[in-house]
Design a protein around this motif. Structure first.
Motif, PDB file in Angstrom:
ATOM      1  N   ALA A  75      36.688 -36.267  -9.569  1.00  0.00           N
ATOM      2  CA  ALA A  75      35.932 -36.380  -8.320  1.00  0.00           C
ATOM      3  C   ALA A  75      36.434 -35.347  -7.312  1.00  0.00           C
ATOM      4  CB  ALA A  75      36.050 -37.790  -7.737  1.00  0.00           C
ATOM      5  N   VAL A  76      35.984 -34.154  -7.477  1.00  0.00           N
ATOM      6  CA  VAL A  76      35.113 -33.659  -8.549  1.00  0.00           C
ATOM      7  C   VAL A  76      35.700 -32.378  -9.111  1.00  0.00           C
ATOM      8  CG1 VAL A  76      32.970 -34.611  -7.610  1.00  0.00           C
ATOM      9  CG2 VAL A  76      33.721 -32.316  -6.899  1.00  0.00           C
ATOM     10  N   ALA A  77      35.233 -32.003 -10.317  1.00  0.00           N
ATOM     11  CA  ALA A  77      35.494 -30.664 -10.819  1.00  0.00           C
ATOM     12  C   ALA A  77      34.578 -29.706 -10.063  1.00  0.00           C
ATOM     13  CB  ALA A  77      35.222 -30.594 -12.319  1.00  0.00           C
ATOM     14  N   THR A  78      35.163 -28.670  -9.474  1.00  0.00           N
ATOM     15  CA  THR A  78      34.398 -27.719  -8.658  1.00  0.00           C
ATOM     16  C   THR A  78      33.814 -26.637  -9.558  1.00  0.00           C
ATOM     17  OG1 THR A  78      35.832 -28.144  -6.767  1.00  0.00           O
ATOM     18  CG2 THR A  78      34.487 -26.148  -6.697  1.00  0.00           C
ATOM     19  N   ALA A  79      32.504 -26.638  -9.699  1.00  0.00           N
ATOM     20  CA  ALA A  79      31.834 -25.831 -10.720  1.00  0.00           C
ATOM     21  C   ALA A  79      32.170 -24.347 -10.631  1.00  0.00           C
ATOM     22  CB  ALA A  79      30.325 -26.048 -10.624  1.00  0.00           C
ATOM     23  N   ALA A  80      32.191 -23.796  -9.421  1.00  0.00           N
ATOM     24  CA  ALA A  80      32.353 -22.351  -9.277  1.00  0.00           C
ATOM     25  C   ALA A  80      33.718 -21.854  -9.737  1.00  0.00           C
ATOM     26  CB  ALA A  80      32.129 -21.954  -7.819  1.00  0.00           C
ATOM     27  N   TYR A  81      34.700 -22.741  -9.851  1.00  0.00           N
ATOM     28  CA  TYR A  81      36.046 -22.325 -10.232  1.00  0.00           C
ATOM     29  C   TYR A  81      36.267 -22.315 -11.745  1.00  0.00           C
ATOM     30  CZ  TYR A  81      36.953 -23.694  -5.330  1.00  0.00           C
ATOM     31  OH  TYR A  81      36.923 -23.848  -3.966  1.00  0.00           O
ATOM     32  N   GLY A 109      32.276 -28.173  -4.206  1.00  0.00           N
ATOM     33  CA  GLY A 109      33.483 -27.673  -3.550  1.00  0.00           C
ATOM     34  C   GLY A 109      33.494 -27.988  -2.069  1.00  0.00           C
ATOM     35  N   ALA A 110      34.705 -28.039  -1.509  1.00  0.00           N
ATOM     36  CA  ALA A 110      34.872 -28.587  -0.173  1.00  0.00           C
ATOM     37  C   ALA A 110      35.139 -27.552   0.914  1.00  0.00           C
ATOM     38  CB  ALA A 110      36.013 -29.613  -0.179  1.00  0.00           C
ATOM     39  N   TYR A 111      36.174 -26.741   0.738  1.00  0.00           N
ATOM     40  CA  TYR A 111      36.676 -25.921   1.843  1.00  0.00           C
ATOM     41  C   TYR A 111      36.445 -24.434   1.587  1.00  0.00           C
ATOM     42  CZ  TYR A 111      39.412 -30.233   2.391  1.00  0.00           C
ATOM     43  OH  TYR A 111      39.814 -31.537   2.495  1.00  0.00           O
ATOM     44  N   GLN A 112      36.000 -23.721   2.618  1.00  0.00           N
ATOM     45  CA  GLN A 112      35.853 -22.276   2.489  1.00  0.00           C
ATOM     46  C   GLN A 112      37.191 -21.614   2.165  1.00  0.00           C
ATOM     47  OE1 GLN A 112      32.880 -20.503   2.522  1.00  0.00           O
ATOM     48  NE2 GLN A 112      34.208 -18.900   1.724  1.00  0.00           N
ATOM     49  N   ARG A 113      38.275 -22.175   2.701  1.00  0.00           N
ATOM     50  CA  ARG A 113      39.602 -21.617   2.411  1.00  0.00           C
ATOM     51  C   ARG A 113      39.832 -21.513   0.905  1.00  0.00           C
ATOM     52  NH1 ARG A 113      44.820 -20.933   4.119  1.00  0.00           N
ATOM     53  NH2 ARG A 113      46.380 -21.361   2.522  1.00  0.00           N
ATOM     54  N   GLY A 121      34.357 -14.131  -1.947  1.00  0.00           N
ATOM     55  CA  GLY A 121      33.016 -13.633  -1.693  1.00  0.00           C
ATOM     56  C   GLY A 121      31.936 -14.688  -1.746  1.00  0.00           C
ATOM     57  N   LEU A 122      32.265 -15.863  -2.272  1.00  0.00           N
ATOM     58  CA  LEU A 122      31.273 -16.936  -2.358  1.00  0.00           C
ATOM     59  C   LEU A 122      31.392 -17.845  -1.142  1.00  0.00           C
ATOM     60  CD1 LEU A 122      29.102 -18.510  -3.923  1.00  0.00           C
ATOM     61  CD2 LEU A 122      30.950 -19.770  -5.056  1.00  0.00           C
ATOM     62  N   LYS A 123      30.261 -18.111  -0.498  1.00  0.00           N
ATOM     63  CA  LYS A 123      30.247 -19.057   0.605  1.00  0.00           C
ATOM     64  C   LYS A 123      30.261 -20.482   0.064  1.00  0.00           C
ATOM     65  CE  LYS A 123      27.672 -16.133   3.868  1.00  0.00           C
ATOM     66  NZ  LYS A 123      26.422 -16.039   4.683  1.00  0.00           N
ATOM     67  N   GLN A 124      31.047 -21.323   0.713  1.00  0.00           N
ATOM     68  CA  GLN A 124      31.095 -22.724   0.293  1.00  0.00           C
ATOM     69  C   GLN A 124      29.703 -23.340   0.290  1.00  0.00           C
ATOM     70  OE1 GLN A 124      30.511 -25.562   2.353  1.00  0.00           O
ATOM     71  NE2 GLN A 124      31.025 -27.049   0.741  1.00  0.00           N
ATOM     72  N   SER A 125      28.887 -22.942   1.228  1.00  0.00           N
ATOM     73  CA  SER A 125      27.542 -23.500   1.336  1.00  0.00           C
ATOM     74  C   SER A 125      26.651 -23.122   0.163  1.00  0.00           C
ATOM     75  CB  SER A 125      26.887 -23.050   2.651  1.00  0.00           C
ATOM     76  OG  SER A 125      26.856 -21.636   2.734  1.00  0.00           O
ATOM     77  N   ASP A 126      27.075 -22.146  -0.659  1.00  0.00           N
ATOM     78  CA  ASP A 126      26.307 -21.762  -1.847  1.00  0.00           C
ATOM     79  C   ASP A 126      26.910 -22.320  -3.134  1.00  0.00           C
ATOM     80  OD1 ASP A 126      24.361 -20.325  -0.484  1.00  0.00           O
ATOM     81  OD2 ASP A 126      25.525 -18.465  -0.521  1.00  0.00           O
TER      82      ASP A 126
END
Length: 344
Positions: A75-81, A109-113, A121-126
């Motif tokens: 909760a949760v595996a962050t797909a982009a990583y 994913g949660a934090y832009q950091r 280069g990837l925005k958290q919002s995307d």
């Protein structure tokens, strides 16, 4: 109503030994299993001491080896990583060695950091775009050979090795926005939500999103619907004061991360004084006690009954909030002994 526990390896400062923190999470999961909880959830976060979870599958494997019944969820595996082949194989291996106890949670994913470091280069919002491409790929890899040519990943024919033990792994999506609810129902996923510190009306909003997504999809899928809240159950004033102080400290660090303020030193986010925040009424102690799963066992029962009547099938007891380790255990013990039996 069913009950889950979400707990992190967590340090607010460097005064607590890391090995003690790790042992505590296992002890809490073992207590939860004995107390009737169905699922234990582990997060994924990077380079942050307040949520020490670089690979949720490692944590869940450890918990699984030291438990026998409680199910094990990301909760949760962050797909982009992740790469799809890697994620499918890690998840399936956990299902294999745990005897089919995997609950697969995937999110944006949660934090832009974190994105700045893990996916520059990837925005958290995307991040949701990666999640929506990832999930069907992982499910297909669990079935057999598959080649993929997508927007974010491309690979020749491959499969998940090993395969999951379960014929169909339960999949969960963390959802807040309508677009994510629509996706979850379209893909026949279960849904968990987190209203943060907001009022009961936020939970009502999420339930409307869910109902609208079910009606729109019209595919016969009725998901399990779980809601998470920070939880602290107490029966004396000292534990009440400790819980309210702890949650306000954690929230002041969360605001730092949420705003991507950059004030993180050696993994520890600095606190933003709550009296400096716009919207600081969100952190008023009386409001927090009302909105979160804080209170005596009787107060917790009443809050849970309200969620059950709304249509929340399952409640996620979020134990990680900077509270002392013994206070966390006392809270969980009260919940197991005096709250859960009211819902049997």
């Amino acid at each position: 109503m069913k009950f889950h526990i979400a707990i992190n390896l967590e340090r607010i400062d460097d005064s607590r030994d890391m090995a003690e923190v790790a042992r505590h999470t296992l002890e809490m999961v073992q207590m939860a299993e004995e107390g009737g909880f169905e699922i234990a959830w582990a997060a994924e976060h990077h380079a942050l001491e307040m949520t020490i979870a670089p690979n949720p599958f490692q944590i869940l494997t450890w918990w699984g080896e030291n438990t026998s019944r409680i199910r094990l969820g990301t909760a949760v595996a962050t797909a982009a990583y992740w790469h799809p082949i890697n994620l499918a194989g890690e998840a399936a291996f956990l299902d294999l060695i745990s005897g089919g106890r995997l609950e697969f949670g995937i999110g944006s994913g949660a934090y832009q950091r974190e994105f700045d470091r893990m996916k520059p280069g990837l925005k958290q919002s995307d991040g949701w775009r990666y999640m929506q491409e990832m999930l069907p790929v992982v499910r297909t890899l669990w079935q057999g050979d598959y080649a993929h040519d997508g927007d974010y990943w491309q690979f020749p024919t491959a499969t998940s090795v090993p395969k999951p033990v379960q014929p169909e792994v339960p999949v969960w999506v963390a959802a807040r926005s309508p677009i994510t609810y629509d996706y979850a129902i379209r893909e026949k996923c279960h849904v968990n939500c987190w209203p943060l510190t907001r009022s009961f009306e936020e939970a009502e909003l999420y339930k409307r999103h869910l109902d609208e997504a079910i009606a729109k999809a019209d595919n016969g899928w009725i998901p399990r619907f779980a809601l998470m809240r920070h939880a602290a159950i107490y029966d004396n004033e000292a534990d009440r004061a400790a819980a309210l102080d702890a949650i306000r400290t954690v929230l002041s660090q969360f605001e730092n991360l949420f705003r991507n303020a950059g004030d993180v030193v050696n993994g520890f986010p600095k606190s933003i004084p709550l009296d400096e925040l716009k919207g600081r009424e969100q952190y008023d102690p009386a409001m927090l006690e009302e909105n979160l799963m804080f209170g005596t066992p009787d107060q917790a029962v009443k809050k849970l009954q309200r969620y059950r009547d709304l249509g929340v099938d399952e409640f996620i007891y979020y134990a990680s909030m900077g509270l002392g380790l013994e206070e966390q255990k006392r809270s969980l013990r009260l919940f197991c002994d005096e709250v859960i039996p009211e819902f049997k």
